[in-house]
Write a protein that holds these residues in place. Structure first.
Motif, mmCIF file in Angstrom:
data_model
loop_
_atom_site.group_PDB
_atom_site.id
_atom_site.type_symbol
_atom_site.label_atom_id
_atom_site.label_comp_id
_atom_site.label_asym_id
_atom_site.label_seq_id
_atom_site.Cartn_x
_atom_site.Cartn_y
_atom_site.Cartn_z
ATOM 1 N N ALA A 1 3.349 4.792 -26.392
ATOM 2 C CA ALA A 1 4.220 3.716 -25.900
ATOM 3 C C ALA A 1 4.706 4.008 -24.486
ATOM 4 O O ALA A 1 4.773 3.105 -23.645
ATOM 5 C CB ALA A 1 5.402 3.525 -26.846
ATOM 6 N N ARG A 2 5.046 5.270 -24.213
ATOM 7 C CA ARG A 2 5.493 5.649 -22.868
ATOM 8 C C ARG A 2 4.377 5.395 -21.855
ATOM 9 O O ARG A 2 4.617 4.835 -20.781
ATOM 10 C CB ARG A 2 5.891 7.128 -22.849
ATOM 11 N N ARG A 3 3.169 5.767 -22.198
ATOM 12 C CA ARG A 3 2.038 5.558 -21.284
ATOM 13 C C ARG A 3 1.755 4.071 -21.080
ATOM 14 O O ARG A 3 1.485 3.622 -19.966
ATOM 15 C CB ARG A 3 0.807 6.285 -21.813
ATOM 16 N N GLU A 4 1.822 3.297 -22.141
ATOM 17 C CA GLU A 4 1.583 1.857 -22.039
ATOM 18 C C GLU A 4 2.662 1.172 -21.206
ATOM 19 O O GLU A 4 2.381 0.301 -20.386
ATOM 20 C CB GLU A 4 1.516 1.235 -23.444
ATOM 21 N N TYR A 5 3.909 1.579 -21.388
ATOM 22 C CA TYR A 5 5.005 1.001 -20.610
ATOM 23 C C TYR A 5 4.866 1.351 -19.130
ATOM 24 O O TYR A 5 5.059 0.495 -18.258
ATOM 25 C CB TYR A 5 6.347 1.482 -21.155
ATOM 26 N N ALA A 6 4.490 2.578 -18.826
ATOM 27 C CA ALA A 6 4.279 2.976 -17.433
ATOM 28 C C ALA A 6 3.148 2.158 -16.814
ATOM 29 O O ALA A 6 3.252 1.700 -15.672
ATOM 30 C CB ALA A 6 3.967 4.470 -17.349
ATOM 31 N N LYS A 7 2.100 1.949 -17.589
ATOM 32 C CA LYS A 7 0.977 1.137 -17.104
ATOM 33 C C LYS A 7 1.448 -0.281 -16.814
ATOM 34 O O LYS A 7 1.094 -0.862 -15.785
ATOM 35 C CB LYS A 7 -0.142 1.141 -18.150
ATOM 36 N N HIS A 8 2.247 -0.839 -17.708
ATOM 37 C CA HIS A 8 2.798 -2.184 -17.533
ATOM 38 C C HIS A 8 3.623 -2.274 -16.245
ATOM 39 O O HIS A 8 3.563 -3.269 -15.526
ATOM 40 C CB HIS A 8 3.662 -2.552 -18.748
ATOM 41 N N LEU A 9 4.381 -1.221 -15.955
ATOM 42 C CA LEU A 9 5.219 -1.191 -14.754
ATOM 43 C C LEU A 9 4.442 -0.777 -13.509
ATOM 44 O O LEU A 9 5.000 -0.737 -12.415
ATOM 45 C CB LEU A 9 6.387 -0.219 -14.949
ATOM 46 N N ARG A 10 3.158 -0.438 -13.703
ATOM 47 C CA ARG A 10 2.296 0.050 -12.619
ATOM 48 C C ARG A 10 2.841 1.340 -12.009
ATOM 49 O O ARG A 10 2.849 1.538 -10.803
ATOM 50 C CB ARG A 10 2.107 -1.028 -11.555
ATOM 51 N N ILE A 11 3.298 2.212 -12.906
ATOM 52 C CA ILE A 11 3.807 3.523 -12.511
ATOM 53 C C ILE A 11 2.809 4.575 -12.966
ATOM 54 O O ILE A 11 2.330 4.535 -14.096
ATOM 55 C CB ILE A 11 5.180 3.803 -13.161
ATOM 56 N N GLU A 12 2.515 5.520 -12.093
ATOM 57 C CA GLU A 12 1.613 6.601 -12.453
ATOM 58 C C GLU A 12 2.417 7.779 -12.976
ATOM 59 O O GLU A 12 3.313 8.280 -12.298
ATOM 60 C CB GLU A 12 0.797 7.042 -11.231
ATOM 61 N N LEU A 13 2.119 8.210 -14.188
ATOM 62 C CA LEU A 13 2.772 9.376 -14.772
ATOM 63 C C LEU A 13 2.018 10.624 -14.349
ATOM 64 O O LEU A 13 0.790 10.630 -14.296
ATOM 65 C CB LEU A 13 2.781 9.275 -16.296
ATOM 66 N N ALA A 14 2.761 11.686 -14.047
ATOM 67 C CA ALA A 14 2.122 12.928 -13.611
ATOM 68 C C ALA A 14 2.929 14.107 -14.110
ATOM 69 O O ALA A 14 4.140 14.042 -14.238
ATOM 70 C CB ALA A 14 2.027 12.974 -12.090
ATOM 71 N N GLY A 15 2.240 15.189 -14.404
ATOM 72 C CA GLY A 15 2.912 16.415 -14.799
ATOM 73 C C GLY A 15 3.207 16.498 -16.281
ATOM 74 O O GLY A 15 3.092 15.525 -17.016
#
Length: 68
Positions: A9-23
């Protein structure tokens, strides 16, 4: 909510917001941010640097997270 669902869910929400998760914290395979909230909230006696969740109480049991 199971740990794997939290991460997905965290990854999907970041994708929705067009935010790249790193680390390891942002894009780790475990929900470290929620683990920390369960161990370090205002309902835990003597928690170092507790976060104030108001009346909400997070718990983890059998690999699942709950909030009440």
């Amino acid at each position: 909510m199971p740990e794997s669902d939290v991460v997905a869910a965290r990854r999907e929400y970041a994708k929705h917001l067009r935010i790249e998760l790193a680390g390891p914290t942002q894009d780790g395979d475990t929900p470290g941010h929620i683990e920390w909230a369960v161990k370090s909230n205002n309902h835990v006696p003597n928690a170092p640097q507790p976060i104030n969740l108001g009346s909400a109480t997070p718990r983890k049991r059998d690999g699942r997270f709950f909030i009440s």
